[in-house]
Motif scaffolding. Structure first.
Motif, mmCIF file in Angstrom:
data_model
loop_
_atom_site.group_PDB
_atom_site.id
_atom_site.type_symbol
_atom_site.label_atom_id
_atom_site.label_comp_id
_atom_site.label_asym_id
_atom_site.label_seq_id
_atom_site.Cartn_x
_atom_site.Cartn_y
_atom_site.Cartn_z
ATOM 1 N N ASP A 73 -0.206 4.987 0.956
ATOM 2 C CA ASP A 73 -0.720 5.259 2.301
ATOM 3 C C ASP A 73 0.326 6.083 3.055
ATOM 4 O OD1 ASP A 73 -1.581 4.992 5.095
ATOM 5 O OD2 ASP A 73 -2.898 3.400 4.360
ATOM 6 N N GLU A 89 -7.287 -5.464 5.240
ATOM 7 C CA GLU A 89 -7.617 -6.726 5.911
ATOM 8 C C GLU A 89 -7.760 -7.871 4.917
ATOM 9 O OE1 GLU A 89 -7.397 -7.329 9.134
ATOM 10 O OE2 GLU A 89 -6.641 -5.281 9.110
ATOM 11 N N LYS A 90 -8.219 -7.578 3.702
ATOM 12 C CA LYS A 90 -8.287 -8.627 2.682
ATOM 13 C C LYS A 90 -6.894 -9.152 2.366
ATOM 14 C CE LYS A 90 -10.742 -6.692 -0.616
ATOM 15 N NZ LYS A 90 -11.537 -6.499 -1.862
ATOM 16 N N PHE A 92 0.843 -1.198 0.000
ATOM 17 C CA PHE A 92 0.000 0.000 0.000
ATOM 18 C C PHE A 92 0.888 1.262 0.000
ATOM 19 C CE2 PHE A 92 -1.831 -3.449 2.573
ATOM 20 C CZ PHE A 92 -2.920 -3.792 1.776
ATOM 21 N N LYS A 150 -3.434 10.365 2.461
ATOM 22 C CA LYS A 150 -4.051 9.189 1.833
ATOM 23 C C LYS A 150 -3.944 7.954 2.739
ATOM 24 C CE LYS A 150 -3.196 10.638 -2.963
ATOM 25 N NZ LYS A 150 -2.558 11.913 -2.666
ATOM 26 N N GLN A 151 -5.047 7.197 2.785
ATOM 27 C CA GLN A 151 -5.075 5.925 3.506
ATOM 28 C C GLN A 151 -5.811 4.904 2.651
ATOM 29 O OE1 GLN A 151 -6.350 5.794 7.615
ATOM 30 N NE2 GLN A 151 -5.892 7.957 7.918
ATOM 31 N N PHE A 152 -5.256 3.700 2.572
ATOM 32 C CA PHE A 152 -5.976 2.625 1.910
ATOM 33 C C PHE A 152 -7.162 2.226 2.786
ATOM 34 C CE2 PHE A 152 -2.855 2.040 -1.320
ATOM 35 C CZ PHE A 152 -3.437 1.211 -2.271
ATOM 36 N N LYS A 153 -8.243 1.788 2.172
ATOM 37 C CA LYS A 153 -9.413 1.345 2.928
ATOM 38 C C LYS A 153 -9.042 0.158 3.808
ATOM 39 C CE LYS A 153 -12.791 2.817 -0.557
ATOM 40 N NZ LYS A 153 -13.862 2.375 -1.489
ATOM 41 N N SER A 154 -9.517 0.188 5.041
ATOM 42 C CA SER A 154 -9.210 -0.905 5.973
ATOM 43 C C SER A 154 -9.709 -2.240 5.446
ATOM 44 C CB SER A 154 -9.826 -0.616 7.343
ATOM 45 O OG SER A 154 -11.230 -0.459 7.244
ATOM 46 N N ASN A 155 -10.795 -2.204 4.658
ATOM 47 C CA ASN A 155 -11.317 -3.439 4.072
ATOM 48 C C ASN A 155 -10.289 -4.079 3.147
ATOM 49 O OD1 ASN A 155 -13.757 -5.223 3.388
ATOM 50 N ND2 ASN A 155 -13.141 -4.489 1.361
ATOM 51 N N GLU A 156 -9.592 -3.260 2.356
ATOM 52 C CA GLU A 156 -8.597 -3.792 1.419
ATOM 53 C C GLU A 156 -7.356 -4.270 2.165
ATOM 54 O OE1 GLU A 156 -9.796 -4.098 -1.632
ATOM 55 O OE2 GLU A 156 -11.498 -3.183 -0.627
#
Length: 466
Positions: free
Chosen positions: A274, A312-313, A271, A304-310
């Motif tokens: 991020d 955790e995936k 990421f 900028k931050q990557f989505k926590s969902n991505e």
């Protein structure tokens, strides 16, 4: 091929001067093998002087130069400032555009970044983008695959063929006036911010001119350089890979402490845009904290931050990959589709003939080696030999544990004809029909706890045993 073609050129071809021919044939020294006769040609003597020679001089000079506590505090403070110029400026702001900065912050980061003496923003970011795009390949300017020391500073001490480094887009950097100005005036910036400025602070502040030059200048530069170099070496060698293990980047708290928070490198390579390297509150990342503070002061924005969902995936997929690798080392028994089909009469006959066979949920198991080890006693397990023991195994006598079902699967020797769904599943598998089941990354069927074929919620007798 070029030499051969030139040697066979037609007589009508325009005459080439010997100088032009030599220029065409000349090979970059980095593409030639390093030998005891040409090793000095491979060495980048300017970088050797700056990265090795000057620090050695500083260490000798420090022996005769007393270290005042004020100078020590200033050297440490300036170390963090110039370190942030690299981690928060060169790296996260310009190389990855992980956040945006107002002009005053840009000027500050460009100035203290120059004080770290690691090249201009443009040069540094260009190589770093190539490192991310071509990680661990020959186009990676500091690939750890070429050795830990090479990735640390060997790539700077030895000459590299610039044409071998992977191409990247730096048009955004060419449009940044701060980046362009620093690149054009880099030598002046380095001399002033690297040596003169820290010496002015100690000299004008408390009269320690020479101490400022040695400790806050030369030795501070050496330490901040070596710390940054660890991102290229240690961060690709030490630690875990919680998000992806196809390339070398790793996460480790030791590297994080050495590099002002850049040690969570496996996350960073997954990421890169991020603004954080460390995503947990307890992880050490002073660069992230500094960027957040700059935002509160109005100096930085668009963090900028990557989505926590991505995130955790990615973490879950890597965990699953490790589970799959571990699963492949375990004995799960012969797959049902590889077992022979046995008629009920043949099963009974073989049991009467002395084989310790029991049938559970349509699967025949040879328990010969387990009879004496059966926790419930020899008599109980012997009572099921040659019979349909599905009901007995699933609560009729004892509702066996998950471990018992797993152990039983390692004793499979066949599938009963008329063994209900087991034979149907096996036949469909053999005929390449669509059979749905969960498989791991290697295509092996995953058996969840409680989903073993021998576990029947409501025991039923097979047709032939009725």
């Amino acid at each position: 091929m070029a030499t051969t073609t030139a040697g066979m050129a037609a007589a009508t071809e325009p005459h080439r001067s010997s100088a032009a021919t030599k220029a065409t044939k000349k090979q970059h020294i980095a593409d030639e093998p390093l030998t005891r006769h040409n090793w000095y040609k491979h060495v980048n003597w300017l970088n050797i002087t700056l990265i090795v020679g000057v620090p050695i001089y500083g260490m000798f000079a420090a022996y005769w130069t007393p270290l005042q506590w004020k100078t020590a505090v200033w050297a440490l403070a300036y170390y963090f400032m110039t370190g942030l110029g690299i981690t928060g400026g060169y790296h996260r702001l310009w190389a990855h555009s992980a956040y945006s900065a107002r002009l005053p912050l840009k000027i500050f980061l460009a100035a203290v970044g120059a004080g770290a003496v690691q090249g201009s923003i443009r040069w540094w970011s260009r190589d770093h983008r190539a490192h991310h795009r071509y990680t661990d390949t020959d186009k990676d300017p500091y690939s750890v695959r070429k050795g830990l020391l090479y990735s640390h500073f060997g790539w700077m001490l030895l000459k590299q063929n610039p044409k071998r480094i992977g191409r990247t887009d730096i048009s955004d950097l060419n449009d940044d006036p701060v980046v362009v100005w620093q690149h054009r005036n880099y030598i002046k910036c380095v001399i002033f911010m690297g040596m003169i400025f820290p010496m002015l602070v100690t000299g004008l502040g408390w009269g320690d001119w020479w101490g400022g030059f040695i400790y806050a200048g030369i030795l501070r530069i050496f330490v901040v350089q070596q710390a940054t170099f660890c991102v290229n070496s240690l961060a690709h060698w030490l630690g875990d890979q919680p998000f992806d293990d196809r390339n070398s980047p790793r996460d480790h708290v030791v590297t994080a402490f050495v590099t002002l928070g850049e040690g969570y490198h496996n996350f960073h390579h997954e990421f890169p845009s991020d603004y954080r390297n460390a995503i947990s509150w307890h992880q050490y990342d002073p660069t992230k904290w500094s960027i957040w503070i700059w935002k509160q002061l109005g100096l930085a924005y668009d963090l900028k931050q990557f989505k926590s969902n991505e995130i955790e995936k990615g973490r879950l997929q890597q965990m699953q990959k490790k589970l799959d690798q571990k699963r492949q080392t375990l004995d799960w028994g012969v797959p049902l589709e590889q077992l022979p089909i046995i008629d009920w009469d043949e099963y009974v006959a073989r049991a009467k003939d002395g084989q310790a066979l029991i049938a559970v949920a349509g699967v025949v198991h040879d328990v010969t080696s387990f009879i004496k080890e059966h926790p419930g006693g020899k008599a109980l397990i012997s009572s099921g030999i040659g019979k349909d023991s599905t009901a007995i195994f699933n609560g009729g006598v004892y509702n066996h544990s998950n471990a018992a079902h797993n152990l039983l699967s390692t004793m499979r020797v066949g599938v009963l004809r008329g063994g209900s769904e087991v034979e149907i599943w096996k036949r469909a598998q053999r005929e390449n029909k669509d059979i749905s089941f969960v498989s791991d990354s290697s295509g092996k069927k995953i058996i969840r706890a409680g989903s073993q074929v021998t576990r029947i919620a409501e025991p039923v007798a097979s047709a032939d045993a009725a």
